[in-house]
Design an enzyme around this catalytic site. Structure first.
Site, short mmCIF file in Angstrom:
data_model
loop_
_atom_site.label_atom_id
_atom_site.label_comp_id
_atom_site.label_asym_id
_atom_site.label_seq_id
_atom_site.Cartn_x
_atom_site.Cartn_y
_atom_site.Cartn_z
CB CYS A 78 -0.99 -0.06 1.16
SG CYS A 78 -2.44 0.96 0.86
CG HIS A 171 -3.12 -3.16 4.23
ND1 HIS A 171 -2.15 -2.55 4.98
CD2 HIS A 171 -3.71 -2.18 3.53
CE1 HIS A 171 -2.14 -1.25 4.75
NE2 HIS A 171 -3.09 -0.99 3.86
CD GLU A 173 -0.22 -5.37 6.25
OE1 GLU A 173 -0.23 -5.97 5.16
OE2 GLU A 173 -0.49 -4.16 6.37
N1 GLN Z 1 -3.58 6.40 0.87
C1 GLN Z 1 -2.38 6.12 1.59
C2 GLN Z 1 -1.21 6.91 1.05
O1 GLN Z 1 -1.29 7.58 0.10
C3 GLN Z 1 -2.02 4.67 1.59
C4 GLN Z 1 -2.99 3.92 2.47
C5 GLN Z 1 -2.44 2.64 3.05
O2 GLN Z 1 -1.23 2.40 3.12
N2 GLN Z 1 -3.34 1.85 3.56
O3 GLN Z 1 -0.17 6.81 1.61
#
Ligand code: GLN
Length: 192
Positions: A78, A171, A173
């Site tokens: 992410c 995610h 994890e």
């Molecule tokens: N939207 C977040 C960002 O731009 C990422 C979100 C996440 O890691 N769950 O960093």
């Protein structure tokens, strides 16, 4: 195998626990000097602008590029995937990615209305489906020639690999299912 999880901000504890559930050990990395000797590093999810700021103030940009050049595999989840990319669509002001993985990634791609969702994914090399937990997630708009798409959702790339680099926009994890962590250790770190 020595695994580290960047522990500046975000969901780093959950990664450490998932590796431990697989019988691997992983350590929390808070300073660039702790990267020495690692076979692999995870950059967790969280807030990519906050992680980037802390990475800059601790000197992680050059250290991570150097350690990757010396053979350390990296997996970004992410926000971590955003930071691995060469190009960020909708980057925040002065948000600099590491530029290691040849891909364009769009931040907050599902819009503000869709804060988070779960969906079953088909992931290359995994038997059966895997629950993708997406939280203000990006999607990967394109990968470069050396990139391998590992999973899509609604036609969008949500997991990819380039050599010893892996990016997931969801995610693993947070699911209690360690199969993506095992895939990273076996196919990506193990094949360096
Ligand atoms: N939207 C977040 C960002 O731009 C990422 C979100 C996440 O890691 N769950 O960093």
């Amino acid at each position: 195998m020595r695994i580290g999880v960047l522990a500046l901000q975000g969901a780093f504890r959950e990664h450490i626990l998932t590796f431990e559930a697989l019988g691997a050990s992983a350590s929390a990395i808070r300073l660039p000097g702790q990267l020495e000797g690692l076979d692999a590093l995870v950059i967790p999810g969280g807030e990519s602008t906050a992680i980037a700021k802390l990475m800059r103030s601790y000197g992680f940009y050059s250290a991570l590029r150097e350690r990757h050049g010396a053979g350390m595999a990296i997996w970004g989840t992410c926000a971590g995937a955003i930071l691995l990319a060469t190009h960020i669509s909708d980057a925040a002001a002065d948000q600099e990615p590491l530029g290691l993985m040849d891909m364009t990634i769009r931040r907050n791609a599902y819009g503000r209305q869709v804060d988070s969702f779960e969906v079953e994914l088909d992931i290359a090399r995994l038997d059966g489906s895997f629950t993708g937990v997406f939280i203000r997630a990006p999607w990967i708009e394109s990968v470069g020639e050396a990139g391998e798409v590992l999973a899509r959702h609604d036609g969008r790339i949500v997991a990819a690999r380039q050599g010893d680099l892996m990016a997931t926009t969801f995610h693993p994890e947070l699911t209690g299912d360690p199969r993506v962590h095992r895939l990273f250790l076996e196919y990506i770190v193990g094949s360096r």
